[in-house]
Design a protein around this motif. Sequence first.
Motif, PDB file in Angstrom:
ATOM      1  N   PRO A  12      39.510  78.716  30.821  1.00 19.72           N
ATOM      2  CA  PRO A  12      38.298  79.175  31.478  1.00 19.72           C
ATOM      3  C   PRO A  12      38.050  80.919  31.588  1.00 19.72           C
ATOM      4  CG  PRO A  12      39.391  78.053  33.153  1.00 19.72           C
ATOM      5  CD  PRO A  12      40.024  77.824  31.748  1.00 19.72           C
ATOM      6  N   LYS A  13      39.317  81.340  31.994  1.00 18.26           N
ATOM      7  CA  LYS A  13      39.164  82.763  32.234  1.00 18.26           C
ATOM      8  C   LYS A  13      38.824  83.677  30.920  1.00 18.26           C
ATOM      9  CE  LYS A  13      42.248  83.290  36.148  1.00 18.26           C
ATOM     10  NZ  LYS A  13      42.449  81.850  36.484  1.00 18.26           N
ATOM     11  N   LEU A  14      39.458  82.920  29.820  1.00 21.41           N
ATOM     12  CA  LEU A  14      38.838  83.633  28.512  1.00 21.41           C
ATOM     13  C   LEU A  14      37.653  83.417  28.156  1.00 21.41           C
ATOM     14  CD1 LEU A  14      42.270  82.982  26.413  1.00 21.41           C
ATOM     15  CD2 LEU A  14      41.714  84.716  27.615  1.00 21.41           C
ATOM     16  N   VAL A  15      37.262  82.231  28.391  1.00 24.43           N
ATOM     17  CA  VAL A  15      35.593  82.041  27.976  1.00 24.43           C
ATOM     18  C   VAL A  15      34.957  82.782  28.757  1.00 24.43           C
ATOM     19  CG1 VAL A  15      33.882  80.278  28.567  1.00 24.43           C
ATOM     20  CG2 VAL A  15      36.201  79.300  27.838  1.00 24.43           C
ATOM     21  N   ILE A  16      34.988  83.163  30.026  1.00 23.42           N
ATOM     22  CA  ILE A  16      34.169  84.078  30.547  1.00 23.42           C
ATOM     23  C   ILE A  16      34.519  85.514  30.086  1.00 23.42           C
ATOM     24  CG2 ILE A  16      35.614  84.243  32.732  1.00 23.42           C
ATOM     25  CD1 ILE A  16      32.041  84.237  33.107  1.00 23.42           C
ATOM     26  N   ILE A  32      36.016  86.900  36.930  1.00 19.51           N
ATOM     27  CA  ILE A  32      37.100  85.942  36.057  1.00 19.51           C
ATOM     28  C   ILE A  32      37.627  85.078  37.129  1.00 19.51           C
ATOM     29  CG2 ILE A  32      39.392  86.505  34.864  1.00 19.51           C
ATOM     30  CD1 ILE A  32      37.951  88.784  33.602  1.00 19.51           C
ATOM     31  N   ILE A  33      37.685  85.484  38.390  1.00 23.52           N
ATOM     32  CA  ILE A  33      38.411  84.622  39.512  1.00 23.52           C
ATOM     33  C   ILE A  33      37.649  83.604  39.713  1.00 23.52           C
ATOM     34  CG2 ILE A  33      39.384  84.499  41.708  1.00 23.52           C
ATOM     35  CD1 ILE A  33      40.037  87.430  41.504  1.00 23.52           C
ATOM     36  N   LEU A  34      36.426  83.754  40.061  1.00 21.61           N
ATOM     37  CA  LEU A  34      35.671  82.549  40.482  1.00 21.61           C
ATOM     38  C   LEU A  34      35.078  81.752  39.372  1.00 21.61           C
ATOM     39  CD1 LEU A  34      33.401  84.808  42.950  1.00 21.61           C
ATOM     40  CD2 LEU A  34      35.157  83.149  43.328  1.00 21.61           C
ATOM     41  N   PHE A  35      35.046  82.161  38.001  1.00 20.00           N
ATOM     42  CA  PHE A  35      34.438  81.322  36.913  1.00 20.00           C
ATOM     43  C   PHE A  35      35.226  79.942  36.851  1.00 20.00           C
ATOM     44  CE2 PHE A  35      33.892  79.898  32.457  1.00 20.00           C
ATOM     45  CZ  PHE A  35      32.610  79.612  32.647  1.00 20.00           C
ATOM     46  N   PRO A  36      36.400  79.907  37.097  1.00 15.06           N
ATOM     47  CA  PRO A  36      37.160  78.464  36.643  1.00 15.06           C
ATOM     48  C   PRO A  36      36.762  77.484  37.950  1.00 15.06           C
ATOM     49  CG  PRO A  36      38.908  80.270  36.666  1.00 15.06           C
ATOM     50  CD  PRO A  36      37.575  80.787  36.891  1.00 15.06           C
ATOM     51  N   TYR A  37      36.115  77.838  39.019  1.00 16.31           N
ATOM     52  CA  TYR A  37      35.761  76.977  40.109  1.00 16.31           C
ATOM     53  C   TYR A  37      34.478  76.414  39.473  1.00 16.31           C
ATOM     54  CZ  TYR A  37      39.332  78.441  42.997  1.00 16.31           C
ATOM     55  OH  TYR A  37      40.731  78.891  43.543  1.00 16.31           O
ATOM     56  N   LEU A  38      33.492  77.256  38.702  1.00 14.74           N
ATOM     57  CA  LEU A  38      32.225  76.904  38.447  1.00 14.74           C
ATOM     58  C   LEU A  38      32.180  76.074  37.211  1.00 14.74           C
ATOM     59  CD1 LEU A  38      29.924  80.096  38.537  1.00 14.74           C
ATOM     60  CD2 LEU A  38      29.853  77.970  39.609  1.00 14.74           C
ATOM     61  N   TRP A  39      33.107  76.154  36.200  1.00 13.46           N
ATOM     62  CA  TRP A  39      32.939  75.565  34.863  1.00 13.46           C
ATOM     63  C   TRP A  39      32.825  73.941  34.782  1.00 13.46           C
ATOM     64  CZ3 TRP A  39      37.021  75.242  30.769  1.00 13.46           C
ATOM     65  CH2 TRP A  39      38.201  74.907  31.286  1.00 13.46           C
ATOM     66  N   ARG A  40      33.779  73.293  35.642  1.00 13.71           N
ATOM     67  CA  ARG A  40      33.843  71.961  35.637  1.00 13.71           C
ATOM     68  C   ARG A  40      32.938  71.516  36.751  1.00 13.71           C
ATOM     69  NH1 ARG A  40      38.491  70.050  32.610  1.00 13.71           N
ATOM     70  NH2 ARG A  40      39.993  71.693  32.877  1.00 13.71           N
TER      71      ARG A  40
END
Lengths: 218, 247
Positions: free
Chosen positions: A87-91, A209-217
């Motif tokens: 996810p970090k790379l996606v964002i 970048i830190i917050l996006f992994p919480y959003l994606w799923r």
Amino acid sequence: MWNELRHLIRKEFLLEWKQRYALSGLLLYVVTTIFVCYLSFKKVVDVPTWNALFWIILLFASVNAVAKSFMQESRHRNLYYYTVADPKLVIGAKLIYNTLLLLSLALLHLAIFSLLIGNPVQDMTLFLIALFLGVFGLASVMTLISAIASKAGANSTLMAILGFPVLMPLLLTSIRLSKNAADGLVVASNQQFIIVLLALNIAISALAIILFPYLWRE
Amino acid sequence: MQFPHLQSYYFHTFGENKVDIFLANFMKSLWWKLGSIALLFYTVIAGFLLPVPALPILHESIRNLYFHVPMWFGMIIILTASLVGSLQYLANQNEKHDMLASEAAKTGMLFGALGLATGMCWARYTWGAWWVNDAKLNGAAISMLTYMAYLVLRNSIDEDHKRAKIAAVYNIFAYVMMLVFIMVLPRMTDSLHPGNGGNPGFGKYDLDNNMRMVFYPAIIGWTLLGVWILQLRIRLKKINSHLETNQ
């Protein structure tokens, strides 16, 4: 990791190229807005007005440009990305792609705006620095906000009310810096604005970048 | 107690170790609430009766320091509690932390609104206008807008878990931007606001010991009142959600 990032960025470019109507729509949006301003203002002599008009058009154009970044692909395809990519790379890929997109949009905007409405900028280097820093921050904020808004019904009103207040610190600092550049003030007095903009950009992209992994799923 | 299931509530929020249990018991105790009432009575009585330095332009309106400034202190502290709730929610997805985050955001907005109201009344009699274009005022207004957007975002999502997570992400982002806007930017520009124009804080007033004797208790008293309001709000929300699920 770099390979994965490169592929994700390449995917963004391919996707944009396949849906060229969105890109041309965006260009047309900028040109039409500038033309409307040109017809209603003729020439803008006052530097603060020129500067504010420039940034407001850029703000709305970039909201439109970035808004689609999480909405154009279907949920199923996103689900597929999530299984194959970090996810970090996606964002990260979206941040880089949106920055490049907005930067080219901003340069085009500057060219047409100068042609029709005039260009009173005295210190072009500093103006371009302000433009780059402002656009990078705009892209990062709007990318994260677009990810949030796409999870919450995804309408553009929500995008604007979520995005504009958090954009304000960045936007006001960029506007101040580019006004100083237009007035041709000495660089020493602008250093603090550049430092604040740099720090803001680093903070915003790090948060995204830190917050996006919480959003994606979901 | 009429709601026995509520007794375990604080232990859930704070966890199970000794410090947390002490904190939980302290939050349930009466002492800090009585302290808040006493401090606020002291603030109002001493704030209006004790002598203040005779400064030009400000005159007696300087007493607004005991009411206006503590609102911002209270707002920042309570919004920080909201931030902590959001961070904890992202860490362990416990519904109680989402409750803390949303109720603290609402309480913080109440303090922000009161801060704006007291500031506007003061500005009317000192600067001659309800609102002026000033970095500090605009920062305060924009942070209110940010938290209103947070509430709109919450209302736009139906599913509980999804709402809590997305709102937590926005809350963390909004808090950082708010800090930049009300702490960093006003210090870079000239401002009409007392304490600005180079020197952050309010050193000019601090020199006066009489005012300090009222000002610090006022901050503690108003903040405790905010925590009290927050506690009641969380309890009410808890009861409502319990009634909803057990209908």
